[in-house]
Design a protein around this motif. Sequence first.
Motif, mmCIF file in Angstrom:
data_model
loop_
_atom_site.group_PDB
_atom_site.id
_atom_site.type_symbol
_atom_site.label_atom_id
_atom_site.label_comp_id
_atom_site.label_asym_id
_atom_site.label_seq_id
_atom_site.Cartn_x
_atom_site.Cartn_y
_atom_site.Cartn_z
ATOM 1 N N ARG A 17 1.419 0.811 -11.380
ATOM 2 C CA ARG A 17 0.346 0.867 -10.386
ATOM 3 C C ARG A 17 -0.665 -0.267 -10.494
ATOM 4 N N ILE A 75 0.740 -3.396 -8.886
ATOM 5 C CA ILE A 75 0.793 -3.291 -7.426
ATOM 6 C C ILE A 75 -0.612 -3.437 -6.849
ATOM 7 N N GLN A 76 -1.596 -2.833 -7.497
ATOM 8 C CA GLN A 76 -2.974 -2.943 -7.026
ATOM 9 C C GLN A 76 -3.482 -4.382 -7.106
ATOM 10 N N LYS A 98 0.837 -1.208 0.000
ATOM 11 C CA LYS A 98 0.000 0.000 0.000
ATOM 12 C C LYS A 98 0.872 1.259 0.000
ATOM 13 N N THR A 119 3.744 5.529 -5.866
ATOM 14 C CA THR A 119 3.577 5.703 -7.316
ATOM 15 C C THR A 119 2.692 6.911 -7.604
ATOM 16 N N GLU A 169 2.265 1.627 -3.474
ATOM 17 C CA GLU A 169 1.232 2.123 -4.382
ATOM 18 C C GLU A 169 1.024 3.624 -4.178
#
Length: 184
Positions: free
Chosen positions: A165, A168-169, A107, A113, A110
């Motif tokens: 992103r 990562i999500q 988190k 980013t 993220e």
Amino acid sequence: MNKYVRVCFVLLLVLCTVVTVALWQGMHSFLFAWVLNLMLMMGVLYTTQTFKPRLASTYYSSKKWEADGKIYKWFGVNGFRKVLVWVGWEKLNKASSPVKKCLNALKHLEYNTRQSEFGHLIIFFIVLALALFVGLYYGFKNIVWLLMLNIILNAYPIMVQRYNRPRIQKAIAKINVLQSAHKV
């Protein structure tokens, strides 16, 4: 010292440095374009690290057309990422913010980013506006360095963040699903 005073001091230092280089080398020189971008990066980074904006806008959500990253691959973002590894940026970045597979670390990554993209967007538009001013005042052939460095130092980093992103999500979503399954 108050954080607002510190930010104003840093931004004043950025402005004085940029003006000094502009007067010394001219606004059309490579050195000016380089110093402008680096000083703006320093000022924006200091400001965003100090105030830590939420950056919760839907702008930061991946759009359907960019989720698979094809558009960014087409623009050569993977080549740019290889250059970042080659010059040592990735190693430096990983040392200051190592990637872990725990939820909080992902988190935080993220958010970083979004924060990086936000900073590069601000710088991109400042440099673009300044390039337009220089182009109108000195002629458009004098903005080559400003535009080239703006693309390399701001547009490509924005694309890298938008490329990374969604991945990562997805990792965050998988961990959330696994944690929810363990609770049941």
